[in-house]
Design an enzyme around this catalytic site. Structure first.
Site, PDB file in Angstrom:
ATOM      1  N   SER A   1       0.849  -1.197   0.000  1.00 17.32           N
ATOM      2  CA  SER A   1       0.000   0.000   0.000  1.00 17.32           C
ATOM      3  C   SER A   1       0.882   1.244   0.000  1.00 17.32           C
ATOM      4  O   SER A   1       1.665   1.461   0.926  1.00 17.32           O
ATOM      5  CB  SER A   1      -0.889   0.004   1.241  1.00 17.32           C
ATOM      6  OG  SER A   1      -1.400   1.312   1.437  1.00 17.32           O
TER       7      SER A   1
ATOM      8  N   HIS B   1      -0.842  -1.290  -4.283  1.00 17.14           N
ATOM      9  CA  HIS B   1      -2.173  -1.046  -3.731  1.00 17.14           C
ATOM     10  C   HIS B   1      -2.321   0.455  -3.480  1.00 17.14           C
ATOM     11  O   HIS B   1      -1.498   1.069  -2.796  1.00 17.14           O
ATOM     12  CB  HIS B   1      -2.307  -1.820  -2.420  1.00 17.14           C
ATOM     13  CG  HIS B   1      -3.648  -1.770  -1.784  1.00 17.14           C
ATOM     14  ND1 HIS B   1      -4.685  -2.615  -2.138  1.00 17.14           N
ATOM     15  CD2 HIS B   1      -4.136  -0.982  -0.796  1.00 17.14           C
ATOM     16  CE1 HIS B   1      -5.735  -2.343  -1.388  1.00 17.14           C
ATOM     17  NE2 HIS B   1      -5.443  -1.352  -0.563  1.00 17.14           N
TER      18      HIS B   1
ATOM     19  N   ASP C   1      -4.660   3.371  -2.043  1.00 19.96           N
ATOM     20  CA  ASP C   1      -5.792   3.613  -1.137  1.00 19.96           C
ATOM     21  C   ASP C   1      -6.396   4.981  -1.377  1.00 19.96           C
ATOM     22  O   ASP C   1      -5.790   6.009  -1.058  1.00 19.96           O
ATOM     23  CB  ASP C   1      -5.309   3.510   0.316  1.00 19.96           C
ATOM     24  CG  ASP C   1      -5.108   2.062   0.739  1.00 19.96           C
ATOM     25  OD1 ASP C   1      -6.026   1.252   0.493  1.00 19.96           O
ATOM     26  OD2 ASP C   1      -4.054   1.751   1.309  1.00 19.96           O
TER      27      ASP C   1
ATOM     28  N   MET D   1      -9.268   7.590  -0.480  1.00 19.28           N
ATOM     29  CA  MET D   1     -10.212   7.903   0.605  1.00 19.28           C
ATOM     30  C   MET D   1     -10.809   9.291   0.398  1.00 19.28           C
ATOM     31  O   MET D   1     -10.092  10.212  -0.011  1.00 19.28           O
ATOM     32  CB  MET D   1      -9.489   7.866   1.951  1.00 19.28           C
ATOM     33  CG  MET D   1      -8.792   6.550   2.223  1.00 19.28           C
ATOM     34  SD  MET D   1      -8.139   6.487   3.898  1.00 19.28           S
ATOM     35  CE  MET D   1      -7.146   4.992   3.816  1.00 19.28           C
TER      36      MET D   1
ATOM     37  N   HIS E   1      -8.041   0.744  -4.490  1.00 18.81           N
ATOM     38  CA  HIS E   1      -9.033   0.474  -3.443  1.00 18.81           C
ATOM     39  C   HIS E   1      -9.810   1.758  -3.163  1.00 18.81           C
ATOM     40  O   HIS E   1      -9.289   2.676  -2.529  1.00 18.81           O
ATOM     41  CB  HIS E   1      -8.252  -0.010  -2.203  1.00 18.81           C
ATOM     42  CG  HIS E   1      -9.107  -0.342  -1.024  1.00 18.81           C
ATOM     43  ND1 HIS E   1      -8.567  -0.567   0.234  1.00 18.81           N
ATOM     44  CD2 HIS E   1     -10.448  -0.489  -0.885  1.00 18.81           C
ATOM     45  CE1 HIS E   1      -9.538  -0.847   1.077  1.00 18.81           C
ATOM     46  NE2 HIS E   1     -10.699  -0.791   0.430  1.00 18.81           N
TER      47      HIS E   1
ATOM     48  N   MET F   1     -12.173   3.720  -1.232  1.00 21.30           N
ATOM     49  CA  MET F   1     -12.915   3.873   0.037  1.00 21.30           C
ATOM     50  C   MET F   1     -13.666   5.187  -0.059  1.00 21.30           C
ATOM     51  O   MET F   1     -13.346   6.171   0.623  1.00 21.30           O
ATOM     52  CB  MET F   1     -11.924   3.846   1.214  1.00 21.30           C
ATOM     53  CG  MET F   1     -11.392   2.448   1.481  1.00 21.30           C
ATOM     54  SD  MET F   1      -9.886   2.449   2.457  1.00 21.30           S
ATOM     55  CE  MET F   1      -8.685   2.750   1.178  1.00 21.30           C
TER      56      MET F   1
ATOM     57  N   MET G   1     -11.283  -6.779   4.635  1.00 19.24           N
ATOM     58  CA  MET G   1     -10.576  -5.781   5.455  1.00 19.24           C
ATOM     59  C   MET G   1     -10.287  -6.386   6.826  1.00 19.24           C
ATOM     60  O   MET G   1     -11.204  -6.864   7.505  1.00 19.24           O
ATOM     61  CB  MET G   1     -11.422  -4.517   5.630  1.00 19.24           C
ATOM     62  CG  MET G   1     -11.650  -3.690   4.375  1.00 19.24           C
ATOM     63  SD  MET G   1     -10.154  -3.185   3.515  1.00 19.24           S
ATOM     64  CE  MET G   1      -9.317  -2.238   4.794  1.00 19.24           C
TER      65      MET G   1
ATOM     66  N   GLY H   1      -9.392   3.425   6.711  1.00 16.74           N
ATOM     67  CA  GLY H   1      -9.197   4.834   7.041  1.00 16.74           C
ATOM     68  C   GLY H   1      -7.738   5.185   7.266  1.00 16.74           C
ATOM     69  O   GLY H   1      -7.305   6.264   6.897  1.00 16.74           O
ATOM     70  N   PHE H   2      -6.990   4.259   7.859  1.00 11.81           N
ATOM     71  CA  PHE H   2      -5.606   4.579   8.223  1.00 11.81           C
ATOM     72  C   PHE H   2      -4.714   3.353   8.095  1.00 11.81           C
ATOM     73  O   PHE H   2      -5.175   2.228   8.321  1.00 11.81           O
ATOM     74  CB  PHE H   2      -5.546   5.100   9.669  1.00 11.81           C
ATOM     75  CG  PHE H   2      -6.400   6.318   9.862  1.00 11.81           C
ATOM     76  CD1 PHE H   2      -5.912   7.584   9.556  1.00 11.81           C
ATOM     77  CD2 PHE H   2      -7.725   6.200  10.293  1.00 11.81           C
ATOM     78  CE1 PHE H   2      -6.720   8.708   9.701  1.00 11.81           C
ATOM     79  CE2 PHE H   2      -8.542   7.316  10.434  1.00 11.81           C
ATOM     80  CZ  PHE H   2      -8.035   8.574  10.130  1.00 11.81           C
TER      81      PHE H   2
ATOM     82  N   GLY I   1      -1.248   1.293   9.453  1.00 17.97           N
ATOM     83  CA  GLY I   1      -0.597   1.093  10.747  1.00 17.97           C
ATOM     84  C   GLY I   1      -1.524   0.627  11.862  1.00 17.97           C
ATOM     85  O   GLY I   1      -1.165   0.708  13.034  1.00 17.97           O
TER      86      GLY I   1
ATOM     87  N   ASP J   1      -6.476  -7.023   3.693  1.00 22.13           N
ATOM     88  CA  ASP J   1      -5.941  -5.653   3.746  1.00 22.13           C
ATOM     89  C   ASP J   1      -6.052  -5.090   5.165  1.00 22.13           C
ATOM     90  O   ASP J   1      -7.154  -4.903   5.680  1.00 22.13           O
ATOM     91  CB  ASP J   1      -6.740  -4.784   2.760  1.00 22.13           C
ATOM     92  CG  ASP J   1      -6.219  -3.362   2.682  1.00 22.13           C
ATOM     93  OD1 ASP J   1      -5.164  -3.058   3.268  1.00 22.13           O
ATOM     94  OD2 ASP J   1      -6.896  -2.546   2.009  1.00 22.13           O
ATOM     95  N   GLY J   2      -4.881  -4.816   5.742  1.00 18.91           N
ATOM     96  CA  GLY J   2      -4.843  -4.149   7.044  1.00 18.91           C
ATOM     97  C   GLY J   2      -4.063  -4.923   8.091  1.00 18.91           C
ATOM     98  O   GLY J   2      -4.398  -6.068   8.393  1.00 18.91           O
ATOM     99  N   GLY J   3      -2.991  -4.321   8.572  1.00 18.29           N
ATOM    100  CA  GLY J   3      -2.231  -4.929   9.664  1.00 18.29           C
ATOM    101  C   GLY J   3      -1.453  -6.174   9.278  1.00 18.29           C
ATOM    102  O   GLY J   3      -1.144  -7.007  10.138  1.00 18.29           O
TER     103      GLY J   3
ATOM    104  N   GLY K   1       1.280  -2.153   4.059  1.00 22.84           N
ATOM    105  CA  GLY K   1       1.805  -0.804   3.913  1.00 22.84           C
ATOM    106  C   GLY K   1       2.915  -0.516   4.889  1.00 22.84           C
ATOM    107  O   GLY K   1       4.109  -0.525   4.555  1.00 22.84           O
ATOM    108  N   SER K   2       2.532  -0.279   6.156  1.00 17.46           N
ATOM    109  CA  SER K   2       3.527   0.151   7.140  1.00 17.46           C
ATOM    110  C   SER K   2       4.612  -0.904   7.364  1.00 17.46           C
ATOM    111  O   SER K   2       5.767  -0.562   7.616  1.00 17.46           O
ATOM    112  CB  SER K   2       2.840   0.517   8.462  1.00 17.46           C
ATOM    113  OG  SER K   2       1.945  -0.479   8.845  1.00 17.46           O
TER     114      SER K   2
END
Ligand code: DX5
Ligand code: ZN
Length: 230
Positions: free
Chosen positions: A15, A39, A41, A43, A72, A74, A143, A148-149, A151, A182-184, A204-205
């Site tokens: 991401s 990816h 994002d 928003m 993606h 959102m 998800m 939204g964010f 990390g 997607d996420g974490g 991402g992070s």
């Protein structure tokens, strides 16, 4: 029956939300050769409480790389922007299941522009709303954080949805359908996601925050090794 150990193909989709935006091109090119897609994002500050990237950025980075763009959306009204994101150079366009506009119409709109169609499910959205369209879709994104964010912490409770989707894919013979998470996603949570049936790992992070990005990407992809294909 499982007969032998095989390698399942895992696609890594970093991401770009976690890049240093003053060095967007440099950060993307630093990992381009190791990844399968990027990816992106998007928003709108309405569907989610954050504003990020618009079509002009997608158009800009399209000049920098030929990699697949996994976009993606959102946003609350994706129907208004599919053409723009398509013209900007998206390859996959993923909309959210929670938006008001009918899902099948969105899928057809994405297809109309020759793009791959995806639907994303928030952590508290049931898979029932995508099952009728499983054969129409190229990708379903589960998800594992509330969007939204970047990390945020991975939510293991969504893994059951990945398992159910993997099973539904087999039952419906939707062999080409990709299941994305997607996420974490990091070296540990990627293992859980792959075991549950995910094919595409958004991260991402973890990737952009690693001192050795290639190693982080290899680590994520490495969970496909030794995976038992049935
Ligand atoms: C969340 C985004 C994710 C996120 C991933 O709203 O859709 O793609 O940026 O970032 P990490 O991997 O840091 O959770
Ligand atoms: Zn995303």
């Amino acid at each position: 029956m499982v007969t032998e150990e095989s390698r399942k193909k895992i696609l890594v989709s970093p991401s770009i939300l976690s890049v240093d935006f003053s060095n967007l091109e440099k950060d993307m090119l630093s990992i381009e050769q190791y990844v399968d897609m990027f990816h992106i994002d998007v928003m709108d500050g309405h569907f989610v409480p954050n504003i990020t990237i618009g079509p002009c950025v997608v158009k800009g980075i399209r000049k920098v790389t030929r990699k697949i763009f996994d976009v993606h959306l959102m946003i609350s009204e994706p129907e208004k922007y599919i053409k723009e994101f398509s013209d900007a150079g998206s390859d996959y366009i993923t909309v959210h299941a929670e938006v008001k506009y009918p899902m099948l119409k969105l899928i057809h709109e994405i297809r109309k522009f020759g793009k791959k169609a995806g639907v994303s499910l928030n952590p508290d959205t049931d898979i029932g709303c995508v099952l009728p369209y499983i054969k129409e879709l190229d990708m379903i994104t589960v998800m594992s954080v509330f969007p939204g964010f970047s990390g945020q912490k991975f939510m293991p409770e969504v893994l059951e949805k990945v398992r159910l989707l993997d099973n539904a894919r087999k039952v419906n013979r939707a062999k080409e359908l990709l299941i994305e998470i997607d996420g974490g996603i990091n070296g540990e949570t990627a293992k859980l996601a792959v075991e549950a049936g995910a094919d595409v790992l958004v991260s991402g992070s973890y990737i952009f925050g690693s001192r050795n990005r290639k190693k982080a990407i290899d680590e994520l992809r490495g969970w496909g090794k030794g995976y038992l294909l049935s």
